[in-house]
Design a protein around this motif. Sequence first.
Motif, mmCIF file in Angstrom:
data_model
loop_
_atom_site.group_PDB
_atom_site.id
_atom_site.type_symbol
_atom_site.label_atom_id
_atom_site.label_comp_id
_atom_site.label_asym_id
_atom_site.label_seq_id
_atom_site.Cartn_x
_atom_site.Cartn_y
_atom_site.Cartn_z
ATOM 1 N N VAL A 15 7.330 4.328 0.817
ATOM 2 C CA VAL A 15 8.369 3.515 1.449
ATOM 3 C C VAL A 15 7.669 2.467 2.305
ATOM 4 O O VAL A 15 6.527 2.649 2.741
ATOM 5 C CB VAL A 15 9.331 4.377 2.295
ATOM 6 N N ARG A 16 8.353 1.370 2.579
ATOM 7 C CA ARG A 16 7.693 0.217 3.195
ATOM 8 C C ARG A 16 7.142 0.508 4.585
ATOM 9 O O ARG A 16 6.107 -0.014 4.972
ATOM 10 C CB ARG A 16 8.656 -0.963 3.240
ATOM 11 N N LYS A 17 7.857 1.350 5.348
ATOM 12 C CA LYS A 17 7.404 1.592 6.716
ATOM 13 C C LYS A 17 6.052 2.304 6.761
ATOM 14 O O LYS A 17 5.370 2.263 7.785
ATOM 15 C CB LYS A 17 8.447 2.392 7.488
ATOM 16 N N LYS A 18 5.657 2.935 5.651
ATOM 17 C CA LYS A 18 4.351 3.601 5.624
ATOM 18 C C LYS A 18 3.201 2.624 5.374
ATOM 19 O O LYS A 18 2.029 2.996 5.481
ATOM 20 C CB LYS A 18 4.342 4.695 4.555
ATOM 21 N N ASN A 19 3.514 1.379 4.972
ATOM 22 C CA ASN A 19 2.512 0.308 4.879
ATOM 23 C C ASN A 19 1.356 0.653 3.933
ATOM 24 O O ASN A 19 0.207 0.299 4.188
ATOM 25 C CB ASN A 19 1.961 -0.008 6.281
ATOM 26 N N LEU A 20 1.653 1.303 2.837
ATOM 27 C CA LEU A 20 0.594 1.651 1.891
ATOM 28 C C LEU A 20 0.004 0.405 1.234
ATOM 29 O O LEU A 20 -1.210 0.347 0.963
ATOM 30 C CB LEU A 20 1.143 2.607 0.829
ATOM 31 N N LEU A 21 0.841 -0.587 0.975
ATOM 32 C CA LEU A 21 0.316 -1.827 0.401
ATOM 33 C C LEU A 21 -0.639 -2.500 1.383
ATOM 34 O O LEU A 21 -1.651 -3.093 0.974
ATOM 35 C CB LEU A 21 1.462 -2.765 0.034
ATOM 36 N N GLY A 22 -0.349 -2.413 2.677
ATOM 37 C CA GLY A 22 -1.258 -2.972 3.670
ATOM 38 C C GLY A 22 -2.625 -2.317 3.616
ATOM 39 O O GLY A 22 -3.654 -2.977 3.795
ATOM 40 N N LEU A 23 -2.661 -1.001 3.362
ATOM 41 C CA LEU A 23 -3.939 -0.308 3.220
ATOM 42 C C LEU A 23 -4.687 -0.791 1.985
ATOM 43 O O LEU A 23 -5.914 -1.024 2.033
ATOM 44 C CB LEU A 23 -3.697 1.205 3.138
ATOM 45 N N VAL A 24 -3.974 -0.979 0.875
ATOM 46 C CA VAL A 24 -4.620 -1.481 -0.344
ATOM 47 C C VAL A 24 -5.193 -2.875 -0.109
ATOM 48 O O VAL A 24 -6.329 -3.179 -0.509
ATOM 49 C CB VAL A 24 -3.626 -1.493 -1.522
ATOM 50 N N GLU A 25 -4.430 -3.738 0.560
ATOM 51 C CA GLU A 25 -4.915 -5.092 0.832
ATOM 52 C C GLU A 25 -6.129 -5.063 1.763
ATOM 53 O O GLU A 25 -7.061 -5.861 1.613
ATOM 54 C CB GLU A 25 -3.790 -5.935 1.442
ATOM 55 N N ALA A 26 -6.132 -4.149 2.725
ATOM 56 C CA ALA A 26 -7.290 -4.026 3.621
ATOM 57 C C ALA A 26 -8.527 -3.612 2.831
ATOM 58 O O ALA A 26 -9.622 -4.166 3.022
ATOM 59 C CB ALA A 26 -6.991 -3.006 4.721
#
Length: 680
Positions: free
Chosen positions: A246-257
């Motif tokens: 879900v978006r609030k978990k920011n998994l895509l942000g981790l992938v981008e990092a």
Amino acid sequence: MFVCHVALQGCLTLSDVPYGINADTGGHITYLLELACASARDPAIDRIDIITRGFADAKLGMRFDAQCAEAQGKIRLVRLDDGDPSYLPKEALHERHEELCEAFLAYLNDLDRKPAIIHAHYADAGILARKAKEALGIPYIFTGHSLGAVKREVNGCADASLQTRIAVEERALALADAVIASSRDEAEAQYAHYASIEAGRIRVIPPGCDLTRFESAQPTDKVRADLAQFLRDPAKPMLLAIARPVRKKNLLGLVEAYAGDSELQDAANLVIVAGCRSLLGDLETECREVMQELIEAVDRHDLYGKFAYPKHHDPADIPAYYAMARESGGVFVNPAFNEPFGLTLLEAAASRLPVVATDSGGPNDIVERCSNGELVCPRDPQAIATACREIVTDRRKWVRYATAGVEAVAAYDWTAHRDQYHRLLHELTGPLEPAPQWDRILICDIDNTLLGDREALREFLAWQAEHSGHIALGIATGRSFHSAQAILAAEGVPTPDVIISSVGTRIHWYDRDERCFLEDEGWRRRVESAWQEDTVRETTDTLGLRQQALLEQHSGKASFFLDRHDPDDIHCAFRKAGLHVEIVASHGRYLDVLSEGAGKGPAVVHVADTLFLTQSRVVVAGDSGNDLTMLRACPFPIVVGNASDGLAQDPSLSHAYWAKGCYAAGVLEGVRHYQAQGSW
């Protein structure tokens, strides 16, 4: 003591709870049942009733009917009959408040004795508890578990259903004798959205957690095989994340990092365990969209062979994933935009796996308490990547964080939670004590002064109990009010008479009649009136100061990391900007910018004046730079034997008593010295 819990949501039973059978049968039931079991092990608790809503449903089964009571030892489960046999989701419970209140009062009136206290779980239960207080005078505690105003904040708006929920929460909070929050973020940020609850009625008591299966976890062949399908070099350190997609978990942000740091890609693999799925199209909308974005990111950044996202796992696989990450020398990462508590961080800590976690929410408390990793801004991909890379490539740092993680097991077990919880119950239900006649006050810093040696603390508390009728106990700390309250409660320190917090910018008094803390509004107005927020921020930005977490910032105080900056240079920069502020550096790491005239020293003077005590009736004790103003200003200061920040070389402390003992032993040594002299 007879304790009554009220929890109306979901399908509640004393055993074999059908978790996940619907959206309302989840974690709050686990918390409630484990708390009840822990409470029942205390001989001081002789009865626990759990009240829920009865219903008969062809799909869910007849075991939840109002006629089906259950009992296990001291614990009894009672199902209320509100006249509607159908199952109601949480969104519809408000429609039955009147009938539920009537049924609850009937249950109470039929008892041979009334509960000493009611504990309401979620807002609808709070309405029943409020009604019982109004009708029968029974005090109640409220635990929100999740809050509508927080959901409104995340969504940016609220529909009619959510607005109704928030209004119900406000009513439940308004008369609660105490509110239990699981983390400082919940206490200070989440409840700040509600007008009906004052900070002094909120108590932070971290929930207990059963971490035994993670302490002994080992990798399994199944997990190794699942990861081998994705990774070219499975032996490399693993960056592990476990969360729903879900978006609030920011998994895509981790992938981008991860994708944005080539050195990190060379040093480690990325593994995200994001629930179970078959076809993407079978997932609910948000989960499907997030998984699609993760898969597209693999292709966009060519992360094949470096990034694993297994489709299935059993509950027993989760400890094995932590163990795999530990065995590889990896890190657990929680990059959520906000994490209310952070159970996965405790699981990682128990598995002896370092963590990199969001600085928004409960992880602040966990990492501060356990020192098992680093906090990062979840919206800063570079910060996430840097923290991960530095841990997996620095073996000494990795070992330090991994070793520190075992603190989580001791700090967050059910016995510790129960002991704090029961002290609160006795505080709220015990007889009112007569107002003490204080003729002096002892004010101590917390970290490395009062706390640091548990045996010495016990001796100090025995002395304090003997003298509590005429010597007030005060706290002066750099911690926030709720952080101070939480750590003192966790260490068994009785409720102080006054807490000076946030480096002297906030003061809370304990009101024995109201059985809660009340903020000193006069002091707050004084601190805030001298605060120039925008100009302070402009100056600190110019200096390039690195800001601490958002929870450390408030009107009258801005907190940063000292890094390589010189406090004198910082002070000069503020003078050049025409700003009159107080600069406080401590432990060679922290820097606080305070309103002019604020700080521990002025706050101690204000406390003494409020109690009509001369300064000769005040003793203070500290160990570091943020204690300096109160140590200088007080005629009877104590510097404990483990002091830091160059206090021993400070000529302004020539009048202090320099204790040989460390921590609480040094405080007690100093107090006895002044008593023997007859000067205090």
